[in-house]
Structure formats: structure tokens, C-alpha cells
Design a protein around this motif. Sequence first.
Motif, PDB file in Angstrom:
ATOM      1  N   TRP A 187       0.824  -1.208   0.000  1.00  0.00           N
ATOM      2  CA  TRP A 187       0.000   0.000   0.000  1.00  0.00           C
ATOM      3  C   TRP A 187       0.865   1.269   0.000  1.00  0.00           C
ATOM      4  N   ASP A 188       2.036   1.194   0.676  1.00  0.00           N
ATOM      5  CA  ASP A 188       2.957   2.337   0.671  1.00  0.00           C
ATOM      6  C   ASP A 188       3.460   2.579  -0.747  1.00  0.00           C
ATOM      7  N   ARG A 189       3.725   1.490  -1.441  1.00  0.00           N
ATOM      8  CA  ARG A 189       4.199   1.630  -2.836  1.00  0.00           C
ATOM      9  C   ARG A 189       3.118   2.255  -3.707  1.00  0.00           C
ATOM     10  N   VAL A 190       1.864   1.874  -3.458  1.00  0.00           N
ATOM     11  CA  VAL A 190       0.765   2.494  -4.214  1.00  0.00           C
ATOM     12  C   VAL A 190       0.805   4.010  -4.001  1.00  0.00           C
ATOM     13  N   GLN A 191       1.036   4.415  -2.761  1.00  0.00           N
ATOM     14  CA  GLN A 191       1.084   5.858  -2.460  1.00  0.00           C
ATOM     15  C   GLN A 191       2.272   6.533  -3.166  1.00  0.00           C
TER      16      GLN A 191
ATOM     17  N   GLU B 251      11.053   0.352  -9.052  1.00  0.00           N
ATOM     18  CA  GLU B 251      10.891  -0.384  -7.799  1.00  0.00           C
ATOM     19  C   GLU B 251       9.550  -0.129  -7.093  1.00  0.00           C
ATOM     20  N   ASN B 252       9.103   1.103  -7.111  1.00  0.00           N
ATOM     21  CA  ASN B 252       7.868   1.438  -6.391  1.00  0.00           C
ATOM     22  C   ASN B 252       6.659   1.627  -7.303  1.00  0.00           C
TER      23      ASN B 252
ATOM     24  N   PRO C 169      15.914   0.104  -9.590  1.00  0.00           N
ATOM     25  CA  PRO C 169      15.891   0.644  -8.227  1.00  0.00           C
ATOM     26  C   PRO C 169      15.542   2.125  -8.192  1.00  0.00           C
ATOM     27  N   GLU C 170      14.938   2.532  -7.087  1.00  0.00           N
ATOM     28  CA  GLU C 170      14.585   3.942  -6.891  1.00  0.00           C
ATOM     29  C   GLU C 170      15.342   4.506  -5.703  1.00  0.00           C
ATOM     30  N   ALA C 171      15.431   5.826  -5.682  1.00  0.00           N
ATOM     31  CA  ALA C 171      16.023   6.491  -4.528  1.00  0.00           C
ATOM     32  C   ALA C 171      15.151   6.195  -3.310  1.00  0.00           C
TER      33      ALA C 171
END
Lengths: 325, 293
Positions: A57-61, A217-218, A265-267
Amino acid sequence: MAGDLEFEKPVVELRKKISELRDYTQNTDMDLSAEIEKLEARLEKLENEIYENIKPWDRVQIARHPERPTSLDYISKLFTDFFECHGDRVFGDDEAIVGGIAKYHGLPVTVIGHQRGKDTKENIRRNFGMPHPEGYRKALRLMKQAEKFRRPIICFIDTKGAYPGKAAEERGQSEAIARNLFEMAGLKVPVVCIVIGEGGSGGALALGVGNHIHMLENSTYSVISPEGAASILWRDASQAKKAAETMRITAPDLKELGVVDEIIPEARGGAHRDLEKQVQAIDQTLLASLKSLSGYSEEEIIDHRYKKYKLIGQYSSLNEYIGVN
Amino acid sequence: MLKELFTKTTKKKKYATIPSETAKQDVPEGIMTKCPSCKKIMYTKELVKNLKVCFHCGFHHQMNSKERIDSFVDLGSFEELNNGMISGNPLDFPDYEDKLEKDRLKTNLNEAVVTGTGSIDGLNVVVAIMDASFRMGSMGSVVGEKITLAIEKADELKVPFIIFTASGGARMQEGVLSLMQMAKTSAALKRFSDHGGLIISIMTHPTTGGVSASFASLGDYNFAEPGALIGFAGRRIIEQTIREELPEDFQTSEFLLKHGQLDAVVSRSDLRETIASILEIHQPGGINRWQEI
């Protein structure tokens, strides 16, 4: 920092406290450097804990973050000489999809992407990145043009979904999406797709039939939004968080399911924290992708794509199920 | 006296009749069917004989895959393909396996599509028939794979591919794997099409979501049965987004025909004949057939 998300709050608060203490130390005689050091160590630990255990859910945000870089942000940084082409030659120009020709590491490419707006005004113009049929038909026109001139195609995927509206249905939303899936499957040039934000259902897939599919990544990619899934499955859209977990929509999930090739990958905290670094990470994966696909003949590139999709899916046989050989 | 007579008859009514076991079996459930359109009641058997089209108003009742095969394919010509494929539970989705098991028992089907080879008026085809009674005809990995294998079979045999669609869309419980079946089936159709294969899509009630946005819309000829619901996004979702009422015929076969999405709306009684004549026109040879004149 602006645009902090709920799950990052403990980190944000601790950071604030540290900076307060620093200010205090500067303005008074008291030396709090020992305390500050302690807190900084705690911050590092907390950051590790939070950012290495990001929940679906955090990734959705993060994927929906208003400051998250869009297709045009990446296009302007990754490519040179981008020339945007407009219109589907049938009905109109859909600004929820952008596309055109450009140079990537000095070589010609066609680049297409869903485009969200940065503010309300732009979002209205771009219909919040939710295309109508003419958007998909423009994309297909540009892909066929790329095929004619033998340049690879790069697609950025970032949409909540194809627009659910009266006009969209009248002009054949289903047919427009279906046609793209059909024609993309037969393109004689390499197609590389990168999910940069939300990959929402058929509206995302209509730019997503590639030889390689990569995901930031997100970012997320799903058959339906978590809210939609929750309202269908449990008749309660507020259970979206639970749906996000059940539906397996994150990059690591899709990699495991055999849909996605590479996770970019993301920051820490998301791509919006460091655009330059994000561009570099995408560049690295994209360049490697195009290099590895460049040696294929026309037939081989179609075959490569066909096999990729043929392998997706899981099932068993009735005999296995009832225990007969 | 009239009064006496009246009391007598009411007394008689006090006796209840308990039907014998045999009598009970004589009256199976569903012997009568009420038409949801004109509300008239008719014998189910006769309705089935009439291809499940209402005698009174022409309403097309949903057909299951077995009824479709019996009424569309030449008698005895149908040979099923890949019947033994069943769904797994790739996302470990709660209750999914139970729901599949229940539908298998209820429908006597293993999945929401039946595929096979057969002939129409003696012309060989591969046919895929979706069945909305199994998980609302939704497409998961098995439906996608069975349809793909059927298209590949048509390619191998060099015969036309005919699909009857009936589906609520992608199957939620298999998440993104269901979504990817849209790409898989479309890729198979593209390859088949590039080899010169003939694709005929017949959309039946309902054909929505991911199925309408993939193979259902990709026929060389797209047909629909009268009054079928066909569309991408659900009516309720659209009404919520645009906040205006939609026309009554919105997303019906007739609406799609008017907006250029279909070649024709064909009623069930004409369907077999229509398809047979299209198959006849597409007999191998194409332009070379002119040399025979």
C-alpha cells in the motif's frame, strides 16, 4: 519535505527533531552534539527499517505521488532532439498520451508514454493520464511509423487506466486497446516497456506488449486498481489496502510471477526524491535492454515477444488434481 | 342451497395432496422459464428447441457452451481440446479454490471456455465457446491458454477460428496474470492472422472488460447477438465518473453497430447460416479461384 507520505512520518519527525536540536545548539551555549549523534544513528536505523520494508500500500502511495516524475520528465532527460507528434489522423489528439521521435545515445528511437499532469490545470488537459481511444490510436500510428523506419520503440507506462466514459465507449475503447495488443505483438522492431508509476489494467497494457518489461521499484501493475478490486470483491472500496496486498501488484511480485524482466531501483522514498539518480538508473537498464535486443532479426524479435507472453500464466491439469497420472 | 355448496367445497380444500415420488420426478425444476424481457412464461424444452429465443419478444436467453455446440456445430463433429486444464491459485487468493470447485460441480465444466475442432456445414473450423455460467466467464490463465492453444490449432490445421465470447472480463483472483492473457491471446491471433487465418468473433451477452478489449474485438468479422451487453468499462463506473445518465441502449449490440464496432447484429436463428456462408466465401484459394472461371 513536501509531499511526505504516511508511512514515512516517523522518519520525518525524527529528522525534524534533529534539525531543531541543531538550531538550538547553534543559538545557545549548550553542546548537544552527543545527543544529536545518538539521534542520527537512530534515524539511520529507522530509515533502514522503514524503507527496506515498504508495504504494497505504501508503494501504491509512492506510485501515485503528485511529484513523481512523469513520462515527459524522463523523456527530456534520457533523450535528445525529442520531437512530439500529435494526433491519430482519425479523430483527434489525446494529450493523455505523448509520443514522438528522439535520439537515445545518439541513435533514433520512437518514444511513447502515458502523461499525467503536474497540476490541476494540466491534469484536466491530459485527463489525469487516462487515455481515450484516439490516444491509443495515435500510439499505434507512431509504432507503425517506427517499424517502417526500423527504429526501436520505448514505452513509458503510467496510467490509472483507460478512461471510463461515454465518448470513449462510443469511439471503441475496447477495439482501440485490443488493436494495440494485436499490432504490438507483430512489430518487427524491438519494444521495451517501462512501468514508471501506476500500470492500470488494459489501459496500461495497450502500451505494454514489449520484448522486455521493466518496472521502477515502487511502481505498480495490476488488472484493476486496489479500490476497484476491493469494491468488487468485498463491496467496500475502503479495503483497498487489503486488496493491494492480496492482488500482488508490486514490482517484486510481478518479477516473481514472471511478467517483469528487471526491477529498476529507486532512490529512498521514491523516484521524486532524486530525479537525476532515477534517470541514471533507467538509462542503465534501458541501454542494456536495447543492446541485447539489437542482434535479433525481424522474425526473431516477433518470436521473442510471442514466447514471452506464451509463458505467462499458471495452471494445472485435472489428472494432477485428482491424483491420476 | 348455495350456501351449503359453498361450505362443502371449502371443506374439500382442507385435504392436501402429497405428490408421490414419481410425480415429483416428473416435474423437474426449471420446466418452465419466464422471459426476463416480456415476462411471459413458456416451456423450457420448447424454448431450447427454439435456440433459447423467446417466442413472444425475441429475447435471446443466455446459452451455455453445451447448448451452443449442439446448435452451432455439425452433429457429432465436435472434438474437444485441452479439456483437462484447470486453474491453480497463483496468488494464493483466499477462497479461490473453493469457488472453482463449486463452479466445476455446478456447471460440469472445468473452466470458463470450451474449445475444440468441428465443422459447420461440412467446413472444418476450430471453435472456442466461453461459458458465463463458470465464474462469469472470466478470463484467467486457463481461459487465456486454452484460447491461445485453440488459435494455434487453427493455425496448424489451416482452418478458420471462431470464438463465441461471454465474459465479465479478466479474472480478479489471478491478478496481473489474467491481464497478461489479453496480450497472449491477441499475440496468437496476430500470428494466425499474418498466416492468412480467418477470425470470426461472435459476441454474446455479456462481453465486457478485458475480453471485449482483446480477442472479442479482433475478428476479421465481428458479430453480436441482439441485445447483448458489450463494452469496456462498467455502466455504473461511467455514470459515476461523468455524472450523467447514459442512453438506454448504451453498450448494447445495437449501440455498437451504430458506432461502427460491428459488422452486423445477427439473430440466433440466422447465425449458423450467416457463418456458414462466410466460411464458404473464405474457402482457400482467394484470388486464384478466378482462374477456374
